[in-house]
Design a protein around this motif. Structure first.
Motif: not given
Length: 739
Positions: A207-208, A210, A219-220, A222-224, A233, A235, A245, A252
């Motif tokens: 979960d990003s 965002d 956001i970058v 938590t998205s990794t 992923v 968003m 976002t 990202f």
């Protein structure tokens, strides 16, 4: 009622019902598709006693189709970007722009209502190679809905997408869902049910966040994904400001590619997990599906257009209401201050004799009180009363004659309508100052004296008096009392200042004979002869004014049916008069001034605003059940507060007690709606060119219930060759005059 009239009435009723049904249906559709929803992150995790371990410990792609249970993960170093809650006209294109720039396709789980509103965005996504999944039609809490409604949420979204792409998506992400470890006993039955309906459920790995708008860097981060894991992923391309976002996505994608990741859609990732086996994630839409999709999208689109139009019209109502309130406060207050100043004078006192014309058709209930009040007036020049019995079938004429009052005559004519009776009375009147009175109206003792004082100004051709409701016992009559004070008398102050008075009330009005001759007498071409004559006087250059001190008491209709008939005639007659005098809009001189000031004022505030005013109530109900009830209630209360303030000002200016205003709230829910319907019916009659006949109202003779006591008038014999005024002075003989 004739057969043709019955058929016409029935047709109008059917048309009205159909129109109302369309409006209600459109509001329900728009309210349904516009239902507010909370972002996905608001869901919590409940008990998981019934959730299989294969789900909580498995991959985010869950296949329960055909009664089985299989879960799948994406291959290592594979990312499927997914976007929820769109399409959004602002943010979806921004996200799509970033994806195109990096040559990446993603999976968009769309809300069906948004697809119906913005099909071009979904079409652009599909053309660009992006994948479309189902995220329900209105984003509800599905566990709170019955099964049939959940199925509609899925199928309607499929149809909305099929209308654009020609295919029905089978990928489904439940609203408020998350990863497999968050699946609880409320979610699991929904996932199984979705599989039975042919859907492949897609949850998330990452979960990003965002939706928090925590900043691009966050956001970058938590998205990794962790390590080299494949990840779906989450968003969002809707549901709020998605600038972060889009910015995070732009960073990202290159970052993950640098780490050896590839980007894919959910179905492509699933095929990789299946070692190249084809994953069925959509099916072609059949002919029936296409027809249903067309009907659905058309209904949503039309409902959206209609509601958008209603919102614009509501804005117009708000602007007009505020403008009217400001104008009333400024001009009505100015009028009251000017007229009540000690230095105010019309000119030298007017003591010329007055002729009062009383057209009477079956007025036995109130004619005696009316004539006594007129004959008992204290005007120093003397008052002649001419009662024109317009073919009454009761004993109206006999009742007047039996009074034996001085300076009161009865003239009998065949029934020909009120305008004809008035013209006969004017022709037989012995004086050049003429007062016209309805047969159910009771004058205060000083009313005639005050009414004729403006004639000290030679430019004044007619005077409107102050009409009061005498029978205030019933709630219907109280509503009319409020309307008379606010809607009539307050407006007349404004019209007086603007010099564009549109109506002298039939209950109490005074005219110069010369002014009546200039307009050719009272016309019978409309059902509002008083409005017609007043507009004509304005056009030929006479000044029409309002005299608040000249008070007369009338009997308001006591039942809703009688009120309907009266207001129907008034509204229709006003429209007739406006149409008759429409050329004043392009005339020059006094006629043009009235046409470009008076007619627009009447059109806006007497027709357009009342016609649009129902929107306030319609959208109030709409907002209570289908939108934000707090905002709706606050807006409605603000409008009501403005009406209360206007009412208080009007009652103070008219020197009325405020106590009757307690029925004002009830007036908003019954009386106003009745007036809406009356005006709509009148407009329909006017547009179709149908003729409306005069409706005689039933009277109870209660006009004088609230009026001051009328002095007793002695019965005296008139001397030969003339008549005697109440003061004892002789007047000139009564000689018929041309009108």
């Amino acid at each position: 009622m004739t057969g043709a009239r019955k058929r016409w009435s029935f047709s109008r009723l059917v048309f009205g019902v159909v129109l109302l049904g369309v409006l209600v249906g459109a509001l329900v559709v728009d309210g349904y598709v516009s239902a507010e929803f909370h972002p996905d992150h608001t869901a919590g995790v409940g008990q998981r006693t019934g959730v299989p371990a294969e789900v909580t410990g498995g991959g985010p792609i869950i296949d329960t189709r055909n009664g089985g249970l299989r879960t799948y993960r994406l291959p290592t170093r594979t990312i499927a970007l997914t976007f929820d809650d769109g399409p959004d006209p602002r943010w979806t294109p921004r996200v799509m722009e970033v994806l195109r720039r990096h040559r990446v396709n993603a999976t968009f789980f769309v809300v069906g209502a948004q697809v119906a509103r913005h099909p071009d965005l979904v079409a652009a996504l599909a053309r660009g190679g992006d994948e479309i999944g189902v995220h329900s039609f209105t984003h509800p809490h599905l566990d709170r809905l019955p099964r049939w409604q959940r199925e509609l949420e899925y199928s309607q979204t499929q149809l909305a997408v099929a209308r654009v792409t020609g295919r029905k998506p089978a990928l489904l992400r439940l609203p408020y869902s998350s990863g497999t470890r968050a699946v609880d006993d409320a979610d699991w039955p929904l996932i199984r049910e979705a599989g039975a309906l042919g859907f492949l459920s897609v949850l998330i790995d990452v979960d990003s966040q965002d939706w928090k708008n925590p900043g691009t860097d966050t956001i970058v981060r938590t998205s990794t994904p962790g390590g080299d894991e494949g990840s779906i992923v989450l968003m969002h391309d809707a549901g709020g400001d998605r600038a972060q976002t889009a910015a995070a996505l732009d960073r990202f994608i290159p970052l993950m590619r640098a780490r050896g990741y590839t980007f894919t859609t959910v179905s492509q990732g699933l095929e990789k997990a299946l070692a190249g086996q084809k994953a069925v994630v959509d099916t072609p839409a059949g002919t029936v599906d296409r027809r249903r999709a067309l009907a659905l999208v058309t209904a949503v689109t039309l409902a959206g257009w209609l509601v958008d139009t209603l919102r614009v019209l509501l804005l117009v109502v708000g602007v007009l209401t505020i403008a009217r309130t400001v104008v009333l406060f400024l001009l009505a207050g100015r009028h009251a201050r000017r007229r009540r100043a000690e230095s105010w004078r019309w000119g030298p006192p007017v003591e010329l004799p007055v002729s009062v014309i009383v057209p009477a058709y079956n007025e036995k209930e109130g004619i005696e009180a009316a004539v006594r009040s007129l004959a008992g007036g204290d005007h120093p020049g003397g008052i002649e009363v001419v009662v024109v019995d317009d073919g009454s079938t009761d004993n109206t004429a006999e009742l007047v004659e039996a009074l034996g009052l001085p300076d009161v005559r009865v003239v009998r004519v065949p029934n020909g309508g009120k305008p004809k009776a008035l013209n006969v009375g004017v022709a037989l009147a012995g004086h050049d100052l003429i007062v016209m009175v309805d047969g159910d109206t009771v004058f205060e003792p000083d009313a005639v004296r005050h009414l004729v004082q403006p004639f000290a100004d030679p430019s004044v051709g007619a005077v409107a008096g102050n009409v009061k409701v005498g029978n205030r016992g019933s709630i219907v009559a109280r509503w009319q009392h409020i309307e008379y004070v606010i809607g009539f008398n307050l407006d007349r102050r404004v019209y007086d200042i603007l010099r564009c008075m549109p109506t002298i009330p039939g209950a109490i009005g005074a005219f110069r004979r010369e002014a009546l001759q200039d307009i050719g007498g009272i016309s019978d071409r409309t059902l509002a002869e008083d409005t017609d004559a007043t507009m004509a006087l304005n056009r030929v250059g006479w000044h029409v004014v309002y005299e608040e001190r000249a008070r007369a008491w009338t009997e308001a209709p006591g039942t809703l049916r009688q009120l309907w008939l009266q207001r129907y005639r008034w509204s229709y007659g006003t429209m007739q008069a406006m149409w008759k005098h429409r050329r004043s809009l392009v005339d020059r001189g006094p006629s043009g001034r009235f046409g470009r000031v008076g007619l627009p004022f009447v059109a806006l505030f007497s027709i357009v605003l009342p016609l649009l005013a129902p929107l306030v109530d319609i959208l109030f109900v709409y907002g209570l059940f289908l939108a934000s009830w707090r905002v709706t209630t606050a807006a409605w209360l603000a409008m009501f507060a403005m009406q209360v303030l206007t009412a208080v000002v009007a009652f103070r200016l008219d020197r009325e007690k405020l106590r009757p205003l307690w029925v004002l709230p009830l007036q908003q829910f019954v009386y106003r709606q009745l007036m809406y319907l009356v005006l709509i019916q009148s407009l329909g009659t006017a547009l179709t060119g149908a003729r409306l006949r005069w409706h005689k109202l039933h009277r109870a003779g209660s006009a004088g219930a609230g009026a001051p006591a009328v002095p007793t008038v002695s019965v005296v014999s008139a001397p030969a060759g003339g008549v005697r005024s109440p003061s004892g002075r002789h007047q000139r003989p009564v000689v018929p005059r041309g009108g």
